[in-house]
Design an enzyme around this catalytic site. Structure first.
Site, short mmCIF file in Angstrom:
data_model
loop_
_atom_site.label_atom_id
_atom_site.label_comp_id
_atom_site.label_asym_id
_atom_site.label_seq_id
_atom_site.Cartn_x
_atom_site.Cartn_y
_atom_site.Cartn_z
N CYS A 191 0.46 5.47 -0.21
CA CYS A 191 -0.60 6.61 -0.31
C CYS A 191 -0.28 7.59 -1.31
O CYS A 191 0.90 7.77 -1.57
CB CYS A 191 -0.29 7.46 1.03
SG CYS A 191 -1.65 6.80 2.29
N TYR A 205 -0.65 4.45 13.36
CA TYR A 205 -2.02 4.95 13.12
C TYR A 205 -2.93 4.27 14.12
O TYR A 205 -2.35 3.55 15.06
CB TYR A 205 -2.42 4.53 11.63
CG TYR A 205 -1.57 5.36 10.82
CD1 TYR A 205 -1.64 6.86 10.77
CD2 TYR A 205 -0.74 4.56 9.73
CE1 TYR A 205 -0.75 7.33 9.98
CE2 TYR A 205 0.10 5.20 8.82
CZ TYR A 205 -0.04 6.62 8.93
OH TYR A 205 0.86 7.42 8.04
N GLY A 232 7.36 -2.06 -2.62
CA GLY A 232 6.80 -0.68 -2.70
C GLY A 232 7.46 0.27 -3.45
O GLY A 232 7.23 0.36 -4.72
N ARG A 233 8.40 0.78 -3.22
CA ARG A 233 9.10 1.84 -3.99
C ARG A 233 9.61 1.13 -5.09
O ARG A 233 9.56 1.82 -6.40
CB ARG A 233 10.05 2.44 -3.17
CG ARG A 233 9.57 3.52 -1.95
CD ARG A 233 10.43 3.79 -1.03
NE ARG A 233 10.63 2.64 -0.23
CZ ARG A 233 11.66 2.66 0.97
NH1 ARG A 233 12.14 3.92 1.17
NH2 ARG A 233 11.92 1.75 1.64
N GLN A 257 -6.71 -1.61 1.79
CA GLN A 257 -6.12 -1.60 2.97
C GLN A 257 -7.01 -0.73 4.00
O GLN A 257 -7.34 0.44 3.35
CB GLN A 257 -4.75 -1.04 2.86
CG GLN A 257 -4.16 -1.00 4.32
CD GLN A 257 -2.73 -0.26 4.35
OE1 GLN A 257 -2.66 0.87 4.21
NE2 GLN A 257 -1.86 -1.01 4.88
N PRO A 264 0.98 -1.28 -0.05
CA PRO A 264 0.09 0.05 0.16
C PRO A 264 0.84 1.28 0.01
O PRO A 264 1.99 1.41 0.72
CB PRO A 264 -0.83 -0.15 1.36
CG PRO A 264 -0.80 -1.50 1.72
CD PRO A 264 0.65 -1.98 1.22
N ARG A 306 -1.96 -5.80 8.65
CA ARG A 306 -0.67 -5.20 8.61
C ARG A 306 -0.34 -4.81 10.16
O ARG A 306 -0.99 -3.99 10.62
CB ARG A 306 -0.45 -4.25 7.64
CG ARG A 306 0.71 -3.33 7.76
CD ARG A 306 1.17 -2.61 6.77
NE ARG A 306 1.87 -3.22 5.40
CZ ARG A 306 2.69 -2.41 4.57
NH1 ARG A 306 2.73 -1.37 4.53
NH2 ARG A 306 3.25 -3.46 3.59
#
Ligand code: FMN
Length: 354
Positions: free
Chosen positions: A25, A182, A323-324, A99, A23, A230
Protein backbone atom coordinates in the site's frame (compact mmCIF):
# COMPACT_ATOMS: atom_id res chain seq x y z
CA UNK A 1 17.21 -28.14 -10.97
CA UNK A 2 14.89 -25.14 -10.74
CA UNK A 3 16.44 -21.84 -9.76
CA UNK A 4 15.42 -18.24 -9.14
CA UNK A 5 15.80 -17.30 -12.80
CA UNK A 6 13.85 -20.20 -14.26
CA UNK A 7 10.62 -18.98 -15.91
CA UNK A 8 7.35 -19.95 -14.21
CA UNK A 9 4.40 -20.89 -16.40
CA UNK A 10 0.90 -20.94 -14.96
CA UNK A 11 -1.92 -21.49 -17.43
CA UNK A 12 -1.10 -19.28 -20.46
CA UNK A 13 1.11 -16.87 -18.55
CA UNK A 14 4.87 -17.19 -18.24
CA UNK A 15 6.74 -15.10 -15.71
CA UNK A 16 10.35 -14.66 -16.84
CA UNK A 17 11.76 -15.49 -13.40
CA UNK A 18 10.55 -16.54 -9.94
CA UNK A 19 10.75 -13.04 -8.43
CA UNK A 20 7.58 -11.12 -7.62
CA UNK A 21 6.92 -7.72 -6.09
CA UNK A 22 4.77 -8.16 -3.01
CA UNK A 23 1.71 -5.90 -2.70
CA UNK A 24 2.53 -2.72 -0.79
CA UNK A 25 0.00 0.00 0.00
CA UNK A 26 1.18 3.47 -0.89
CA UNK A 27 -1.82 5.55 0.25
CA UNK A 28 -1.10 7.94 -2.59
CA UNK A 29 -4.41 8.21 -4.43
CA UNK A 30 -7.51 10.39 -4.62
CA UNK A 31 -10.83 8.56 -5.08
CA UNK A 32 -8.89 5.35 -5.64
CA UNK A 33 -7.49 6.58 -8.97
CA UNK A 34 -4.13 5.22 -10.15
CA UNK A 35 -1.61 7.96 -10.89
CA UNK A 36 2.03 8.71 -11.71
CA UNK A 37 3.11 7.53 -8.27
CA UNK A 38 1.76 4.04 -8.93
CA UNK A 39 3.39 3.95 -12.36
CA UNK A 40 6.80 4.90 -10.97
CA UNK A 41 6.47 2.70 -7.87
CA UNK A 42 5.59 -0.43 -9.86
CA UNK A 43 7.33 0.58 -13.08
CA UNK A 44 10.73 1.00 -11.43
CA UNK A 45 10.64 -2.59 -10.16
CA UNK A 46 9.54 -3.84 -13.60
CA UNK A 47 12.52 -2.01 -15.12
CA UNK A 48 14.64 -3.65 -12.41
CA UNK A 49 13.79 -7.11 -13.75
CA UNK A 50 11.03 -8.33 -11.41
CA UNK A 51 9.00 -10.99 -13.24
CA UNK A 52 5.63 -10.43 -11.57
CA UNK A 53 4.51 -7.01 -10.40
CA UNK A 54 1.57 -7.09 -8.00
CA UNK A 55 -0.39 -3.96 -7.20
CA UNK A 56 -1.07 -3.09 -3.62
CA UNK A 57 -4.44 -3.93 -2.03
CA UNK A 58 -6.91 -2.49 -4.53
CA UNK A 59 -10.32 -1.88 -3.02
CA UNK A 60 -13.34 -3.51 -4.63
CA UNK A 61 -15.67 -1.17 -2.72
CA UNK A 62 -15.06 2.34 -1.39
CA UNK A 63 -15.92 1.16 2.14
CA UNK A 64 -13.33 -1.61 1.69
CA UNK A 65 -10.41 0.83 1.69
CA UNK A 66 -7.93 0.78 4.56
CA UNK A 67 -7.54 4.55 4.26
CA UNK A 68 -9.23 7.28 2.21
CA UNK A 69 -6.12 7.31 -0.01
CA UNK A 70 -6.08 3.65 -1.11
CA UNK A 71 -6.00 2.43 -4.68
CA UNK A 72 -9.42 1.36 -5.95
CA UNK A 73 -11.24 -0.54 -8.67
CA UNK A 74 -14.88 -0.05 -7.71
CA UNK A 75 -15.73 2.34 -10.60
CA UNK A 76 -15.22 2.15 -14.37
CA UNK A 77 -13.36 5.49 -14.33
CA UNK A 78 -10.56 3.73 -12.43
CA UNK A 79 -9.80 1.41 -15.37
CA UNK A 80 -7.98 3.78 -17.76
CA UNK A 81 -5.27 5.04 -15.36
CA UNK A 82 -4.65 1.45 -14.23
CA UNK A 83 -4.30 0.37 -17.86
CA UNK A 84 -1.59 2.95 -18.43
CA UNK A 85 0.40 1.45 -15.51
CA UNK A 86 -0.17 -2.11 -16.77
CA UNK A 87 1.02 -1.16 -20.26
CA UNK A 88 4.25 0.26 -18.86
CA UNK A 89 4.87 -2.87 -16.76
CA UNK A 90 4.27 -5.10 -19.78
CA UNK A 91 6.64 -3.04 -21.92
CA UNK A 92 9.41 -4.01 -19.46
CA UNK A 93 8.71 -7.71 -19.98
CA UNK A 94 6.97 -8.17 -16.62
CA UNK A 95 3.53 -9.59 -15.91
CA UNK A 96 1.10 -7.26 -14.13
CA UNK A 97 -1.05 -8.69 -11.36
CA UNK A 98 -3.69 -7.03 -9.22
CA UNK A 99 -4.51 -7.70 -5.59
CA UNK A 100 -8.26 -7.34 -5.05
CA UNK A 101 -9.06 -6.39 -1.48
CA UNK A 102 -11.69 -5.41 1.05
CA UNK A 103 -10.47 -4.09 4.38
CA UNK A 104 -13.54 -5.15 6.41
CA UNK A 105 -13.27 -4.14 10.06
CA UNK A 106 -9.76 -2.70 9.55
CA UNK A 107 -11.11 -0.05 7.15
CA UNK A 108 -11.23 3.70 7.73
CA UNK A 109 -7.82 4.47 9.20
CA UNK A 110 -5.27 7.16 8.43
CA UNK A 111 -2.14 6.11 6.47
CA UNK A 112 0.84 5.04 8.60
CA UNK A 113 2.71 8.24 7.74
CA UNK A 114 -0.23 10.20 9.23
CA UNK A 115 -0.24 8.16 12.42
CA UNK A 116 -2.18 5.13 11.14
CA UNK A 117 -4.98 5.61 13.68
CA UNK A 118 -8.63 4.81 13.02
CA UNK A 119 -10.56 7.86 11.77
CA UNK A 120 -13.06 9.10 14.37
CA UNK A 121 -16.70 9.44 13.41
CA UNK A 122 -16.73 13.22 13.83
CA UNK A 123 -14.19 13.47 10.97
CA UNK A 124 -15.71 14.10 7.52
CA UNK A 125 -13.47 11.34 6.14
CA UNK A 126 -15.17 8.69 8.33
CA UNK A 127 -17.24 5.81 6.97
CA UNK A 128 -18.88 2.73 8.45
CA UNK A 129 -16.73 -0.43 8.45
CA UNK A 130 -18.26 -3.89 7.96
CA UNK A 131 -17.36 -7.36 9.23
CA UNK A 132 -18.67 -10.89 9.82
CA UNK A 133 -19.48 -9.95 13.43
CA UNK A 134 -19.67 -6.63 15.27
CA UNK A 135 -16.31 -7.12 17.01
CA UNK A 136 -13.83 -4.24 16.60
CA UNK A 137 -10.23 -5.02 15.60
CA UNK A 138 -8.87 -3.10 18.62
CA UNK A 139 -10.05 -0.77 21.36
CA UNK A 140 -9.23 2.13 19.06
CA UNK A 141 -11.10 0.82 16.03
CA UNK A 142 -14.77 1.50 15.33
CA UNK A 143 -17.36 -1.19 15.98
CA UNK A 144 -18.07 -2.72 12.55
CA UNK A 145 -21.56 -3.44 11.29
CA UNK A 146 -22.34 -7.14 10.96
CA UNK A 147 -22.91 -8.07 7.30
CA UNK A 148 -26.31 -9.52 6.32
CA UNK A 149 -26.71 -12.26 3.71
CA UNK A 150 -27.84 -9.58 1.27
CA UNK A 151 -24.69 -7.56 1.98
CA UNK A 152 -22.56 -10.64 1.25
CA UNK A 153 -24.17 -10.91 -2.18
CA UNK A 154 -23.23 -7.29 -2.84
CA UNK A 155 -19.64 -7.95 -1.76
CA UNK A 156 -19.32 -11.03 -3.96
CA UNK A 157 -20.61 -8.97 -6.87
CA UNK A 158 -18.12 -6.22 -6.07
CA UNK A 159 -15.24 -8.70 -6.38
CA UNK A 160 -16.72 -9.98 -9.65
CA UNK A 161 -17.16 -6.49 -11.11
CA UNK A 162 -13.63 -5.58 -9.99
CA UNK A 163 -12.28 -8.66 -11.79
CA UNK A 164 -13.98 -7.53 -15.01
CA UNK A 165 -12.40 -4.09 -14.63
CA UNK A 166 -9.00 -5.63 -13.89
CA UNK A 167 -9.23 -7.66 -17.07
CA UNK A 168 -10.20 -4.59 -19.07
CA UNK A 169 -7.19 -2.77 -17.60
CA UNK A 170 -4.97 -5.58 -18.94
CA UNK A 171 -4.01 -7.42 -15.76
CA UNK A 172 -3.07 -11.03 -16.45
CA UNK A 173 -2.82 -12.24 -12.85
CA UNK A 174 -5.39 -11.84 -10.12
CA UNK A 175 -4.72 -12.24 -6.41
CA UNK A 176 -7.57 -12.24 -3.90
CA UNK A 177 -6.47 -10.73 -0.58
CA UNK A 178 -7.65 -13.12 2.14
CA UNK A 179 -4.91 -12.28 4.66
CA UNK A 180 -3.83 -9.79 7.34
CA UNK A 181 -7.14 -9.52 9.19
CA UNK A 182 -9.03 -7.88 6.33
CA UNK A 183 -12.57 -8.87 5.34
CA UNK A 184 -12.06 -12.34 3.85
CA UNK A 185 -9.54 -13.36 6.51
CA UNK A 186 -11.92 -12.11 9.20
CA UNK A 187 -14.50 -14.63 7.94
CA UNK A 188 -11.91 -17.43 8.05
CA UNK A 189 -10.72 -16.90 11.61
CA UNK A 190 -12.81 -18.00 14.58
CA UNK A 191 -11.43 -15.00 16.47
CA UNK A 192 -13.30 -12.48 14.33
CA UNK A 193 -16.14 -14.60 12.98
CA UNK A 194 -18.80 -15.33 15.62
CA UNK A 195 -21.70 -15.79 13.20
CA UNK A 196 -24.29 -18.47 13.75
CA UNK A 197 -25.50 -18.70 10.14
CA UNK A 198 -23.98 -20.65 7.22
CA UNK A 199 -21.00 -18.25 7.12
CA UNK A 200 -19.83 -18.89 10.68
CA UNK A 201 -19.10 -21.67 13.13
CA UNK A 202 -17.62 -24.70 11.39
CA UNK A 203 -14.50 -24.57 9.19
CA UNK A 204 -16.71 -25.24 6.12
CA UNK A 205 -18.91 -22.28 7.02
CA UNK A 206 -16.04 -19.88 7.72
CA UNK A 207 -14.36 -20.57 4.36
CA UNK A 208 -17.69 -20.24 2.49
CA UNK A 209 -17.44 -16.53 1.67
CA UNK A 210 -13.92 -16.87 0.24
CA UNK A 211 -15.02 -19.84 -1.88
CA UNK A 212 -18.06 -17.95 -3.15
CA UNK A 213 -15.90 -14.93 -3.98
CA UNK A 214 -13.61 -17.23 -6.00
CA UNK A 215 -16.63 -18.76 -7.72
CA UNK A 216 -18.03 -15.39 -8.69
CA UNK A 217 -14.65 -14.17 -9.96
CA UNK A 218 -14.27 -17.33 -12.01
CA UNK A 219 -17.45 -16.50 -13.91
CA UNK A 220 -15.67 -13.51 -15.47
CA UNK A 221 -11.93 -14.19 -15.06
CA UNK A 222 -10.61 -16.18 -18.08
CA UNK A 223 -9.72 -19.82 -17.51
CA UNK A 224 -6.28 -19.27 -19.13
CA UNK A 225 -5.13 -16.61 -16.64
CA UNK A 226 -3.75 -17.26 -13.13
CA UNK A 227 -6.08 -16.84 -10.18
CA UNK A 228 -4.35 -16.81 -6.79
CA UNK A 229 -5.13 -16.16 -3.13
CA UNK A 230 -3.04 -14.54 -0.39
CA UNK A 231 -3.66 -16.08 3.01
CA UNK A 232 -2.41 -15.55 6.51
CA UNK A 233 -1.05 -19.04 7.08
CA UNK A 234 -1.50 -18.61 10.83
CA UNK A 235 -2.95 -15.97 13.17
CA UNK A 236 -0.08 -16.75 15.60
CA UNK A 237 -2.69 -16.74 18.38
CA UNK A 238 -4.17 -19.51 20.51
CA UNK A 239 -7.68 -20.30 19.25
CA UNK A 240 -7.07 -18.60 15.91
CA UNK A 241 -6.52 -19.78 12.32
CA UNK A 242 -3.71 -22.34 12.01
CA UNK A 243 -1.30 -23.71 9.42
CA UNK A 244 -3.35 -26.93 9.51
CA UNK A 245 -6.44 -24.87 8.55
CA UNK A 246 -4.42 -23.27 5.76
CA UNK A 247 -3.53 -26.64 4.25
CA UNK A 248 -7.19 -27.72 4.34
CA UNK A 249 -8.22 -24.40 2.78
CA UNK A 250 -5.55 -24.71 0.08
CA UNK A 251 -6.81 -28.20 -0.85
CA UNK A 252 -10.32 -26.77 -1.25
CA UNK A 253 -9.12 -23.71 -3.16
CA UNK A 254 -7.18 -25.93 -5.55
CA UNK A 255 -10.36 -27.89 -6.27
CA UNK A 256 -12.12 -24.56 -6.80
CA UNK A 257 -9.62 -23.67 -9.54
CA UNK A 258 -7.13 -21.50 -7.66
CA UNK A 259 -3.62 -21.78 -9.12
CA UNK A 260 -1.33 -20.55 -6.35
CA UNK A 261 -1.42 -19.69 -2.65
CA UNK A 262 0.61 -16.67 -1.55
CA UNK A 263 1.62 -17.55 2.02
CA UNK A 264 1.82 -14.62 4.41
CA UNK A 265 0.71 -14.59 8.08
CA UNK A 266 -0.69 -12.55 10.95
CA UNK A 267 -2.72 -9.34 11.03
CA UNK A 268 -5.74 -10.80 12.82
CA UNK A 269 -5.06 -9.24 16.23
CA UNK A 270 -3.16 -6.07 17.14
CA UNK A 271 -0.60 -7.94 19.22
CA UNK A 272 0.62 -11.45 18.45
CA UNK A 273 3.80 -13.24 19.32
CA UNK A 274 5.31 -13.52 15.83
CA UNK A 275 8.85 -14.92 15.48
CA UNK A 276 9.82 -12.30 12.92
CA UNK A 277 13.16 -13.12 11.32
CA UNK A 278 14.81 -14.02 8.03
CA UNK A 279 12.36 -16.05 5.91
CA UNK A 280 10.09 -16.64 8.92
CA UNK A 281 7.01 -17.49 6.82
CA UNK A 282 8.73 -19.83 4.35
CA UNK A 283 7.69 -22.88 6.40
CA UNK A 284 4.04 -22.06 5.65
CA UNK A 285 4.62 -22.02 1.91
CA UNK A 286 6.65 -25.22 2.19
CA UNK A 287 3.91 -27.04 4.10
CA UNK A 288 1.00 -25.78 1.97
CA UNK A 289 2.88 -26.71 -1.22
CA UNK A 290 3.81 -30.19 0.02
CA UNK A 291 0.51 -31.11 1.64
CA UNK A 292 -2.07 -29.40 -0.58
CA UNK A 293 -0.05 -30.04 -3.74
CA UNK A 294 -0.63 -26.55 -5.05
CA UNK A 295 1.81 -23.90 -6.26
CA UNK A 296 2.85 -21.39 -3.61
CA UNK A 297 4.66 -18.10 -3.18
CA UNK A 298 6.85 -17.45 -0.15
CA UNK A 299 7.09 -13.97 1.34
CA UNK A 300 8.49 -12.21 4.38
CA UNK A 301 12.04 -11.06 5.03
CA UNK A 302 13.45 -12.66 1.94
CA UNK A 303 16.30 -10.31 1.12
CA UNK A 304 19.43 -12.17 -0.02
CA UNK A 305 19.81 -13.64 -3.53
CA UNK A 306 21.16 -16.97 -2.22
CA UNK A 307 18.28 -17.22 0.28
CA UNK A 308 15.68 -16.62 -2.45
CA UNK A 309 17.42 -19.04 -4.82
CA UNK A 310 17.60 -21.74 -2.14
CA UNK A 311 13.85 -21.48 -1.45
CA UNK A 312 13.21 -22.24 -5.13
CA UNK A 313 15.88 -24.95 -5.37
CA UNK A 314 14.56 -26.74 -2.28
CA UNK A 315 11.02 -26.57 -3.67
CA UNK A 316 9.73 -24.64 -0.65
CA UNK A 317 7.89 -22.30 -3.01
CA UNK A 318 7.35 -21.83 -6.74
CA UNK A 319 8.18 -18.16 -6.48
CA UNK A 320 9.37 -15.62 -3.93
CA UNK A 321 7.74 -12.25 -3.31
CA UNK A 322 9.85 -9.37 -2.06
CA UNK A 323 8.44 -6.32 -0.35
CA UNK A 324 10.66 -3.93 1.55
CA UNK A 325 13.85 -5.17 -0.09
CA UNK A 326 12.46 -3.99 -3.44
CA UNK A 327 11.61 -0.62 -1.89
CA UNK A 328 15.27 -0.32 -0.88
CA UNK A 329 16.60 -1.67 -4.14
CA UNK A 330 14.26 -1.63 -7.14
CA UNK A 331 16.91 -3.32 -9.31
CA UNK A 332 17.40 -6.22 -6.90
CA UNK A 333 16.89 -8.91 -9.61
CA UNK A 334 19.80 -7.56 -11.67
CA UNK A 335 22.05 -7.62 -8.63
CA UNK A 336 20.79 -11.07 -7.67
CA UNK A 337 21.59 -12.50 -11.11
CA UNK A 338 25.12 -11.14 -10.88
CA UNK A 339 25.61 -12.51 -7.35
CA UNK A 340 24.27 -15.92 -8.32
CA UNK A 341 26.51 -16.03 -11.38
CA UNK A 342 23.58 -16.20 -13.78
CA UNK A 343 24.22 -15.01 -17.33
CA UNK A 344 20.53 -14.37 -17.92
CA UNK A 345 19.45 -10.94 -19.15
CA UNK A 346 17.19 -9.72 -16.36
CA UNK A 347 16.31 -6.25 -17.58
CA UNK A 348 16.68 -4.80 -21.05
CA UNK A 349 17.85 -1.33 -20.04
CA UNK A 350 19.88 -1.47 -16.87
CA UNK A 351 22.04 -4.53 -17.32
CA UNK A 352 25.18 -2.47 -17.80
CA UNK A 353 24.68 -0.56 -14.56
CA UNK A 354 25.93 -3.56 -12.61
C1 FMN B 1 4.51 -0.41 3.04
C2 FMN B 1 3.89 -1.77 3.02
C3 FMN B 1 2.60 -1.92 2.52
C4 FMN B 1 2.02 -3.19 2.44
N1 FMN B 1 0.79 -3.34 1.84
C5 FMN B 1 0.30 -4.58 1.61
C6 FMN B 1 -0.85 -4.77 0.80
O1 FMN B 1 -1.40 -3.84 0.22
N2 FMN B 1 -1.30 -6.05 0.65
C7 FMN B 1 -0.67 -7.11 1.22
O2 FMN B 1 -1.13 -8.24 1.06
N3 FMN B 1 0.43 -6.95 1.96
C8 FMN B 1 0.96 -5.74 2.15
N4 FMN B 1 2.13 -5.57 2.81
C9 FMN B 1 2.89 -6.78 3.20
C10 FMN B 1 3.91 -7.11 2.12
O3 FMN B 1 3.29 -7.48 0.90
C11 FMN B 1 4.83 -8.26 2.56
O4 FMN B 1 4.06 -9.42 2.71
C12 FMN B 1 5.56 -7.95 3.86
O5 FMN B 1 6.13 -6.64 3.82
C13 FMN B 1 6.67 -8.95 4.14
O6 FMN B 1 7.60 -9.00 3.08
P1 FMN B 1 9.03 -8.21 3.14
O7 FMN B 1 9.71 -8.67 4.38
O8 FMN B 1 9.73 -8.65 1.89
O9 FMN B 1 8.73 -6.75 3.17
C14 FMN B 1 2.71 -4.32 2.93
C15 FMN B 1 3.99 -4.14 3.48
C16 FMN B 1 4.58 -2.89 3.51
C17 FMN B 1 5.98 -2.77 4.05
Amino acid sequence: MLNLFEPLKIKDITIKNRIGMSPMCQYAYQDGMANDWLKVHLGARAVGGVGLILTEATAVEARGRISPFDLGIWRDEQIAPLKSVVDFINQQGAVAGIQLAHAGRKACTMPPFNGGKPISNDNFLWWQAVAPSDIPFSELHQKPVCLTLEDLLIIKNSFKAAAVRALTAGFQWLEVHAAHGYLLHSFLSPLSNHRDDEYGGSFENRIRLLLEVIESIKIVWPENLPLTVRISGTDWVEGGWTVFDSVQLAITLKEAGVDLIDCSSGGMVPKADIPVGSGFQVFISDKVKAEAKIKTAAVGLITAPAQADTIIRLGQADMVLLGRELLRNPYWPIKAAKKLGSSIQVSKYYERAY
